[in-house]
Scaffold this motif. Structure first.
Motif, mmCIF file in Angstrom:
data_model
loop_
_atom_site.group_PDB
_atom_site.id
_atom_site.type_symbol
_atom_site.label_atom_id
_atom_site.label_comp_id
_atom_site.label_asym_id
_atom_site.label_seq_id
_atom_site.Cartn_x
_atom_site.Cartn_y
_atom_site.Cartn_z
ATOM 1 N N HIS A 157 0.824 -1.199 0.000
ATOM 2 C CA HIS A 157 0.000 0.000 0.000
ATOM 3 C C HIS A 157 0.866 1.260 0.000
ATOM 4 O O HIS A 157 1.941 1.293 0.580
ATOM 5 N N SER A 158 0.382 2.276 -0.715
ATOM 6 C CA SER A 158 1.141 3.533 -0.891
ATOM 7 C C SER A 158 2.580 3.224 -1.311
ATOM 8 O O SER A 158 3.534 3.752 -0.724
ATOM 9 N N TYR A 159 2.727 2.379 -2.309
ATOM 10 C CA TYR A 159 4.064 1.922 -2.709
ATOM 11 C C TYR A 159 4.945 3.078 -3.165
ATOM 12 O O TYR A 159 4.574 3.873 -4.030
ATOM 13 N N LEU A 160 6.133 3.162 -2.550
ATOM 14 C CA LEU A 160 7.128 4.173 -2.928
ATOM 15 C C LEU A 160 8.508 3.532 -3.094
ATOM 16 O O LEU A 160 9.529 4.215 -3.015
ATOM 17 N N GLY A 161 8.516 2.220 -3.301
ATOM 18 C CA GLY A 161 9.783 1.522 -3.486
ATOM 19 C C GLY A 161 10.353 1.762 -4.877
ATOM 20 O O GLY A 161 9.779 2.476 -5.701
ATOM 21 N N SER A 162 11.467 1.131 -5.145
ATOM 22 C CA SER A 162 12.148 1.354 -6.424
ATOM 23 C C SER A 162 11.471 0.599 -7.561
ATOM 24 O O SER A 162 10.764 -0.392 -7.349
ATOM 25 N N ALA A 163 11.737 1.081 -8.775
ATOM 26 C CA ALA A 163 11.244 0.384 -9.968
ATOM 27 C C ALA A 163 11.862 -1.004 -10.057
ATOM 28 O O ALA A 163 11.205 -1.970 -10.458
ATOM 29 N N GLU A 164 13.141 -1.111 -9.658
ATOM 30 C CA GLU A 164 13.877 -2.376 -9.785
ATOM 31 C C GLU A 164 13.284 -3.491 -8.925
ATOM 32 O O GLU A 164 13.420 -4.673 -9.249
ATOM 33 N N MET A 165 12.628 -3.137 -7.808
ATOM 34 C CA MET A 165 12.091 -4.173 -6.916
ATOM 35 C C MET A 165 10.712 -4.655 -7.343
ATOM 36 O O MET A 165 10.234 -5.673 -6.846
ATOM 37 N N VAL A 166 10.080 -3.942 -8.258
ATOM 38 C CA VAL A 166 8.713 -4.301 -8.669
ATOM 39 C C VAL A 166 8.622 -5.750 -9.172
ATOM 40 O O VAL A 166 7.746 -6.507 -8.720
ATOM 41 N N PRO A 167 9.508 -6.197 -10.084
ATOM 42 C CA PRO A 167 9.404 -7.585 -10.559
ATOM 43 C C PRO A 167 9.594 -8.620 -9.448
ATOM 44 O O PRO A 167 8.933 -9.667 -9.449
ATOM 45 N N GLU A 168 10.501 -8.315 -8.511
ATOM 46 C CA GLU A 168 10.756 -9.258 -7.409
ATOM 47 C C GLU A 168 9.519 -9.428 -6.534
ATOM 48 O O GLU A 168 9.141 -10.540 -6.158
ATOM 49 N N PHE A 169 8.899 -8.313 -6.176
ATOM 50 C CA PHE A 169 7.672 -8.386 -5.373
ATOM 51 C C PHE A 169 6.543 -9.053 -6.158
ATOM 52 O O PHE A 169 5.766 -9.833 -5.614
ATOM 53 N N SER A 170 6.463 -8.740 -7.453
ATOM 54 C CA SER A 170 5.389 -9.299 -8.281
ATOM 55 C C SER A 170 5.433 -10.823 -8.312
ATOM 56 O O SER A 170 4.384 -11.491 -8.265
ATOM 57 N N LYS A 171 6.637 -11.376 -8.378
ATOM 58 C CA LYS A 171 6.793 -12.837 -8.414
ATOM 59 C C LYS A 171 6.191 -13.499 -7.184
ATOM 60 O O LYS A 171 5.808 -14.666 -7.224
ATOM 61 N N LEU A 172 6.148 -12.752 -6.073
ATOM 62 C CA LEU A 172 5.645 -13.307 -4.812
ATOM 63 C C LEU A 172 4.143 -13.114 -4.646
ATOM 64 O O LEU A 172 3.559 -13.561 -3.665
ATOM 65 N N GLY A 173 3.517 -12.425 -5.602
ATOM 66 C CA GLY A 173 2.070 -12.214 -5.539
ATOM 67 C C GLY A 173 1.658 -10.807 -5.149
ATOM 68 O O GLY A 173 0.501 -10.580 -4.773
ATOM 69 N N ALA A 174 2.585 -9.851 -5.240
ATOM 70 C CA ALA A 174 2.287 -8.489 -4.792
ATOM 71 C C ALA A 174 1.462 -7.705 -5.803
ATOM 72 O O ALA A 174 1.615 -7.857 -7.017
ATOM 73 N N TYR A 175 0.603 -6.857 -5.261
ATOM 74 C CA TYR A 175 -0.087 -5.810 -6.004
ATOM 75 C C TYR A 175 0.479 -4.481 -5.502
ATOM 76 O O TYR A 175 0.945 -4.389 -4.367
ATOM 77 N N PHE A 176 0.415 -3.454 -6.321
ATOM 78 C CA PHE A 176 1.018 -2.159 -5.985
ATOM 79 C C PHE A 176 -0.085 -1.112 -5.949
ATOM 80 O O PHE A 176 -0.753 -0.863 -6.961
ATOM 81 N N SER A 177 -0.288 -0.537 -4.763
ATOM 82 C CA SER A 177 -1.377 0.416 -4.576
ATOM 83 C C SER A 177 -0.808 1.823 -4.405
ATOM 84 O O SER A 177 0.161 2.017 -3.665
ATOM 85 N N PHE A 178 -1.426 2.777 -5.076
ATOM 86 C CA PHE A 178 -0.883 4.145 -5.100
ATOM 87 C C PHE A 178 -1.856 5.140 -4.503
ATOM 88 O O PHE A 178 -3.059 5.112 -4.787
ATOM 89 N N SER A 179 -1.297 6.028 -3.673
ATOM 90 C CA SER A 179 -2.077 7.057 -2.988
ATOM 91 C C SER A 179 -1.478 8.422 -3.292
ATOM 92 O O SER A 179 -0.541 8.551 -4.090
ATOM 93 N N GLY A 180 -1.977 9.438 -2.610
ATOM 94 C CA GLY A 180 -1.441 10.786 -2.773
ATOM 95 C C GLY A 180 0.020 10.907 -2.408
ATOM 96 O O GLY A 180 0.703 11.847 -2.837
ATOM 97 N N PHE A 181 0.540 9.960 -1.620
ATOM 98 C CA PHE A 181 1.965 9.992 -1.259
ATOM 99 C C PHE A 181 2.860 9.893 -2.494
ATOM 100 O O PHE A 181 4.011 10.320 -2.465
ATOM 101 N N LEU A 182 2.327 9.296 -3.572
ATOM 102 C CA LEU A 182 3.122 9.143 -4.791
ATOM 103 C C LEU A 182 3.596 10.510 -5.300
ATOM 104 O O LEU A 182 4.669 10.622 -5.897
#
Length: 312
Positions: A157-182
């Motif tokens: 939730h309110s994901y602010l991690g790096s672009a590079e980590m997106v595929p790694e998290f995705s492999k584990l079943g992650a969804y990426f949720s974006f809020s005003g913090f973006l």
């Protein structure tokens, strides 16, 4: 009208709970059909449950947030399991890790221990979990690798991690949720990261009453009676004509966007439209496309066994 799904908010928050009927109605009138409301500690799980009983649009989640780890009772996990037993419609959340200014006050090894138990519980119950992470994405990834994968999904939730980590998290079943913090990220960094997220793993949220989008004031919904806003600001934000009058009277005092407001200004769940606008502009797609794909993703994610979305 576009359909929207607020994938993470806190309508049970003491700052707004008395205004929940109006907040939900206003957001629903704007097209927000569902609200995933996340508990944060033993103290508010009951309030979340009551909201879900009162409002068909509220999907409850129960979890122990890292900020409240030090306050947990010896029986916290037993109590949490009892809430899931009595509320089959509930998901897991908000849980997570925090090394930010607030999180530094809480022993990190305890945060990890509490998160591990809740991730294991989410996996055992086959329910999605909504995860908070501040300056600890590396630690979170390692922990998720050791417990996962998560077929039922994990919402970062309110994901602010790096672009590079997106595929790694995705492999584990992650969804990426974006809020005003973006909007606090540099635009080029936000765009790079957003473009790494697969269209079937993208969600939108408000994190209300936090994460007020840094948008033009005229485009925002405000929480009536918000004590962080003085009378002058209330006057300016109430209607566009008030803004004009204020401009004419005192041009130096004119507020143009939310970054000029007090940091504790409350966020309204209808402001998911501002998040939608911003993310769509970064992805260079239409608001309608993003609304549809994020809505369908959330419905799929929250359609686990027992979910209110599956009840007729």
């Amino acid at each position: 009208m576009m359909k929207l799904f607020d994938a993470h908010c806190h309508l049970q928050d003491p700052r707004i709970i008395n205004k929940t009927p109006e907040l939900i109605k206003t957001a629903q009138d704007s097209g927000v059909l569902h609200f995933a409301v996340n508990g944060v500690s033993e103290q508010d799980w009951f309030s979340v449950k009551q909201l879900s009983v009162t409002y068909p649009s509220v999907l409850p989640s129960f979890g122990l947030h890292p900020w409240y780890v030090a306050e947990r009772s010896p029986n916290w996990l037993k109590t949490l399991k009892e809430y899931f037993d009595s509320t089959p419609s509930a998901a897991v959340g908000e849980i997570g890790l925090d090394k930010g200014s607030q999180g530094k006050k809480i022993d990190f090894s305890q945060q990890v221990e509490v998160l591990r138990k809740q991730l294991e519980l989410a996996k055992e119950l086959n329910k999605p979990a909504s995860v908070h992470c501040v300056r600890a994405y590396g630690d979170l990834l390692e922990l998720m690798k050791s417990v996962g994968p998560f077929p039922a999904g994990v919402v970062l939730h309110s994901y602010l991690g790096s672009a590079e980590m997106v595929p790694e998290f995705s492999k584990l079943g992650a969804y990426f949720s974006f809020s005003g913090f973006l909007m606090s990220l540099k635009a080029n960094k936000a765009k790079k990261m957003l473009k790494m997220v697969s269209s079937d793993r993208m969600l939108l949220e408000t994190d209300a009453p936090d994460a007020l989008p840094k948008s033009n004031i005229d485009s925002l919904f405000f929480v009536e009676g918000d004590t962080s806003l003085d009378n002058e600001v209330h006057g300016q934000t109430s209607t566009s004509s008030s803004t004009s009058d204020s401009s004419a009277a005192n041009p130096s005092q004119v507020l143009t966007d939310a970054s000029m407001l007090p940091k504790d200004t409350l966020n309204h769940p209808a402001n998911i439209h501002n998040v939608l606008d911003y993310v769509a502009s970064m992805l260079e797609i239409t608001k309608e496309e993003l609304a549809e794909l994020s809505y369908q993703n959330a419905v799929r994610l929250f359609s686990y066994e027992g979910s209110k979305l599956l009840q007729k």
